[in-house]
Design an enzyme around this catalytic site. Structure first.
Site, PDB file in Angstrom:
ATOM      1  N   HIS A   1      -8.319  -5.152   7.402  1.00  0.00           N
ATOM      2  CA  HIS A   1      -8.079  -4.104   8.402  1.00  0.00           C
ATOM      3  C   HIS A   1      -8.375  -4.618   9.801  1.00  0.00           C
ATOM      4  CE1 HIS A   1      -6.822  -0.125   9.448  1.00  0.00           C
ATOM      5  NE2 HIS A   1      -6.685   0.132   8.166  1.00  0.00           N
TER       6      HIS A   1
ATOM      7  N   GLU B   1      -2.595  -1.721  -3.225  1.00  0.00           N
ATOM      8  CA  GLU B   1      -3.703  -0.902  -2.693  1.00  0.00           C
ATOM      9  C   GLU B   1      -3.307   0.561  -2.739  1.00  0.00           C
ATOM     10  OE1 GLU B   1      -4.993  -3.693   1.094  1.00  0.00           O
ATOM     11  OE2 GLU B   1      -3.977  -1.805   1.417  1.00  0.00           O
TER      12      GLU B   1
ATOM     13  N   HIS C   1       0.864  -1.187   0.000  1.00  0.00           N
ATOM     14  CA  HIS C   1       0.000   0.000   0.000  1.00  0.00           C
ATOM     15  C   HIS C   1       0.901   1.238   0.000  1.00  0.00           C
ATOM     16  CE1 HIS C   1      -3.958   1.843   1.681  1.00  0.00           C
ATOM     17  NE2 HIS C   1      -3.249   2.773   1.064  1.00  0.00           N
TER      18      HIS C   1
HETATM   19  N1  PXP Z   1      -6.840  -3.151   3.654  1.00  0.00           N
HETATM   20  C1  PXP Z   1      -6.568  -1.839   3.486  1.00  0.00           C
HETATM   21  C2  PXP Z   1      -7.323  -1.094   2.454  1.00  0.00           C
HETATM   22  C3  PXP Z   1      -5.591  -1.203   4.258  1.00  0.00           C
HETATM   23  O1  PXP Z   1      -5.344   0.095   4.084  1.00  0.00           O
HETATM   24  C4  PXP Z   1      -4.877  -1.951   5.213  1.00  0.00           C
HETATM   25  C5  PXP Z   1      -3.804  -1.278   6.014  1.00  0.00           C
HETATM   26  O2  PXP Z   1      -2.803  -0.823   5.175  1.00  0.00           O
HETATM   27  C6  PXP Z   1      -5.196  -3.311   5.354  1.00  0.00           C
HETATM   28  C7  PXP Z   1      -6.185  -3.889   4.574  1.00  0.00           C
HETATM   29  C8  PXP Z   1      -4.492  -4.179   6.352  1.00  0.00           C
HETATM   30  O3  PXP Z   1      -4.824  -3.747   7.640  1.00  0.00           O
HETATM   31  P1  PXP Z   1      -4.003  -4.239   8.886  1.00  0.00           P
HETATM   32  O4  PXP Z   1      -2.614  -3.678   8.728  1.00  0.00           O
HETATM   33  O5  PXP Z   1      -4.742  -3.678  10.049  1.00  0.00           O
HETATM   34  O6  PXP Z   1      -3.997  -5.742   8.848  1.00  0.00           O
END
Ligand code: PXP
Length: 237
Positions: A190, A70, A43
């Protein structure tokens, strides 16, 4: 079985804290796959405080499973994704100043914009996913953009899970059913972790993929990366 895509941003965050190349983000991507992850997520953010744009280019040829990029589709991001052509791009409406993604798209207000961007990605053979809150209306409109999948934003589920998991999962069930009805694939991510992942994955019909970063990398401090990935995979069985 739901696929596990490891988000390696946090590994880059540790590396960036010292300016050198420890830990090695490219090696981490290769090792996550070796240890069983079925995908790697990055990301890149405009300020490059986590994974850098240059990392994304370097990681691409190393990935043997599924590469998921992402981010907010600003021009620089769109250009990079079109050059790299990952298997999947996940569009996230994160603004410059947020610590992490903190909301899904308003797919009604942004429908034309999303449609335009998604058309470009799909024309280049890239699967598209839109990050959304678990709101059926947003999901129905996500389908109208031409997206292939939605990624359900699971922060609210994770927050409520310890006190009331049935209430926590309820909106996600409605969201998943809405997605199935309009023909969208379902991803999620997330704040998923070793405590809340199993219940989420067994409750949500047709969950194709979860992307997990923060908790997985934190757990790896105690269990090591290989054991940690295996523990997460067990939760998805
Ligand atoms: N999905 C998205 C869109 C995110 O921005 C993130 C964090 O970068 C995640 C999933 C993964 O989240 P986590 O780091 O809390 O597992």
């Amino acid at each position: 079985m739901t696929k596990l895509s490891v988000n390696i941003n946090k590994i880059a965050t540790i590396r960036n804290a010292r300016g050198g190349n420890m830990p090695d983000v490219l090696k981490a991507a290769i090792d996550c796959e070796l240890f069983g992850a079925q995908g790697i997520t990055v990301h890149p953010r405009p300020d490059e405080r986590h994974v850098r744009y240059s990392d994304v280019y370097e990681i691409r040829p190393l990935i043997r499973t599924e590469f998921n990029i992402e981010g907010n589709p600003i021009p620089q991001f769109i250009e990079m994704v079109l050059r790299i052509k990952p298997q999947q791009v996940t569009l996230v409406p994160d603004s410059h100043d947020v610590l992490t993604s903190n909301a899904g798209w308003d797919t009604i207000a942004n429908k034309d914009f999303l449609k335009e961007v998604i058309t470009r990605f799909k024309r280049n053979g890239i699967r598209t996913s839109i990050f959304v809150d678990p709101v059926p209306e947003m999901i129905i409109h996500a389908a109208l953009t031409g997206a292939d999948r939605v990624e359900l934003y699971t922060e609210a589920y994770a927050r409520m899970y310890p006190t009331d998991r049935e209430t926590a999962i309820a909106p996600y069930l409605d969201a998943a059913n809405a997605a199935i009805e309009v023909g969208l694939g379902i991803n999620a991510g997330h704040d998923l972790d070793l405590n809340n992942l199993w219940y989420f994955s067994r409750s949500i019909p047709g969950l194709l993929e979860v992307s997990i970063g923060h908790a997985l990398v934190s757990d790896a401090l105690y269990f090591g990366l290989e054991k940690t990935i295996k523990l997460y995979l067990q939760q998805l069985k």
